[in-house]
Design an enzyme around this catalytic site. Sequence first.
Site, PDB file in Angstrom:
ATOM      1  N   LYS A  31       7.141 -13.725  49.378  1.00 22.36           N
ATOM      2  CA  LYS A  31       6.565 -14.010  48.058  1.00 22.36           C
ATOM      3  C   LYS A  31       7.316 -15.160  47.400  1.00 22.36           C
ATOM      4  O   LYS A  31       8.529 -15.265  47.534  1.00 22.36           O
ATOM      5  CB  LYS A  31       6.637 -12.742  47.205  1.00 22.36           C
ATOM      6  CG  LYS A  31       5.901 -12.827  45.875  1.00 22.36           C
ATOM      7  CD  LYS A  31       5.979 -11.492  45.133  1.00 22.36           C
ATOM      8  CE  LYS A  31       5.219 -11.530  43.808  1.00 22.36           C
ATOM      9  NZ  LYS A  31       5.293 -10.238  43.097  1.00 22.36           N
ATOM     10  N   SER A  51       0.924  -8.330  41.429  1.00 19.83           N
ATOM     11  CA  SER A  51       1.079  -9.762  41.545  1.00 19.83           C
ATOM     12  C   SER A  51       1.361 -10.267  42.970  1.00 19.83           C
ATOM     13  O   SER A  51       1.189 -11.457  43.238  1.00 19.83           O
ATOM     14  CB  SER A  51       2.215 -10.234  40.639  1.00 19.83           C
ATOM     15  OG  SER A  51       3.447  -9.714  41.090  1.00 19.83           O
ATOM     16  N   SER A  53       3.284  -4.211  41.455  1.00 17.56           N
ATOM     17  CA  SER A  53       2.939  -5.485  42.103  1.00 17.56           C
ATOM     18  C   SER A  53       3.056  -5.523  43.620  1.00 17.56           C
ATOM     19  O   SER A  53       2.637  -6.508  44.234  1.00 17.56           O
ATOM     20  CB  SER A  53       3.791  -6.609  41.521  1.00 17.56           C
ATOM     21  OG  SER A  53       3.272  -7.028  40.297  1.00 17.56           O
TER      22      SER A  53
END
Lengths: 96, 498
Positions: free
Chosen positions: B91, B166, B190
């Site tokens: 990420k 997210s 997330s």
Amino acid sequence: MAKITKKEVEHVSRLARLELSDEEKETFTKQLNNILTYVEKLNELDTKDVEPTSHVLQIQNIFKEDEIRESLPRERALSNAPDRTDEFYRVPKIIE
Amino acid sequence: MKKTGSSDKGLHTLTIHHASELLKSRKISSRELIESIFSRIDKTEKKIKAYVTITSDEAIKTSEEADRILHDSRFTIHDSRLLLGIPLAIKDNICIDGIRATCSSKILENFIPPYDSTVTKRLKDAGYILLGKTNMDEFAMGSSTENSAFGHTRNPWDLDRIPGGSSGGSAAAVASDECIAALGSDTGGSIRQPAACCGVVGLKPTYGRVSRYGLVAFASSLDQIGTITKDVEDSAILMNIIGGHDPLDSTSADIPLPDFRKALNKDIKGLRVGIPEEYFIEGMDKEVEQAIREAIKVIEGLGAKAVKISLPHTGYAVATYYILATSEASSNLARYDGVKYGFRTEKNNDLLDMYMKTRNQGFGNEVKRRIMLGTYALSSGYYEAYYRKAQQVRTLIKKDFEDAFKGIDVIVTPTSPTPAFRIGEKVEDPLQMYLSDIFTISVNLAGVPAISIPCGFSSINLPIGLQLIGRHFDEETILKVAYAYEQSTEWHKRKPDL
């Protein structure tokens, strides 16, 4: 009743060092009011004798020995600077 | 079920454990594996847009190095480098030395971290290959990956739908086989919610279990790095590598790390499974509810005992979270001032003007909204009413879990009240977007670990996620139950038609 007025939104935006367009001020005033109205529900709970939780783990301050260790070299620390001069970050003039 | 491409061996569909076995026994090479992934990316990334940055050249070079080690006569299958030659996605809020980290924000568009996060340092020591950095909601604020400055990521199961957020890029990359596994971060759901939306496995470890050093801070008392994988075993493998105390993160817990892989046996007989009544609410999607009830039956069938429990303050979690997380964010994001790194606006009258304009132009809408809410909640006259009140309710939410875990070993809930929603469906109404995290947020407030695993599909073929929540530092039990469930079902084997 409005929880937060446009004037307060302007005040908070200055505190946050965040310029907002007029349109953003309008939108945020509306949206923050909706959110704050929702958040009101916390007041249904009696928390008179409840300790606040800032952190879930029971941790104490962590101390390190005061020893000289390797740190980020200056050139690397400055490598992302939008503007610099020699070994300094450069910003617009502060003192008249 | 969809068969993988017939032109190659479908190596991109492999799990870590399977790929590792094939690499170590020299049945495949790391170079072949990486090429299979890149040809998959060539085919599907245009549709999915999971990545912000792809590091192809470096990846190929690293795979050749891995092959040299794997084919060296001194190499044995007992080599401790568990990820040797295995390509992973990270990420974009996790720092890697020399690789751009944007947090999907314009304000960090050109930021090149000068150091490694602890997690990627550990992955590197284990021999992994970096494929690239994945798209996310800006600064991890969002539930749909729509708040990215670099475009939407799409759900591999339905390109008109969100992948969750997210960590939507990481989840979509795993689900579409554009990587073998990925890391994400989870502040209010997330990792778990995108894992559920994309039909993969997402683990948020206990707060403090995995070092946050090098994770760009959003809400420091809630943020935690975790794994997004194709199955539960991979999740255990990655946890063995990234978990454990780190002196560089003073909030990382100094307690021993178990071998999570050893927890993976199917024997869950006698385990007590708590079903919280507050998580089966009106307005919940009927197909989600049915899938969860079916999953509970499967778990009972394996010998566990289901017990009704109550987590009475569940209904207050979203309100509590949006005060605490935004307050912490408003403080953490004060560092983006256009001085030390990141974007700076061009024409400024003075320093204050530079701060105000840089932040206005550098941040997207949701980030601005949260900075505003957090600054307001912490401002003079409102601190007691909002911030302190929310901290007190956090205590009550945490106590709900402590009380519940006196009588049970694991809690079972849906991960999300609905399957993936449509792109654009909730962008106009932030509160509705926040409420999609209703089942994941309490876990962060309490700091306990939780995993989302696939447990079914809706009538229009959208994945549904089952959430298992454990005691503090008891990832072993949730991994064990997740593994037992996974081994007796087939959901995790389904692939999207891309």
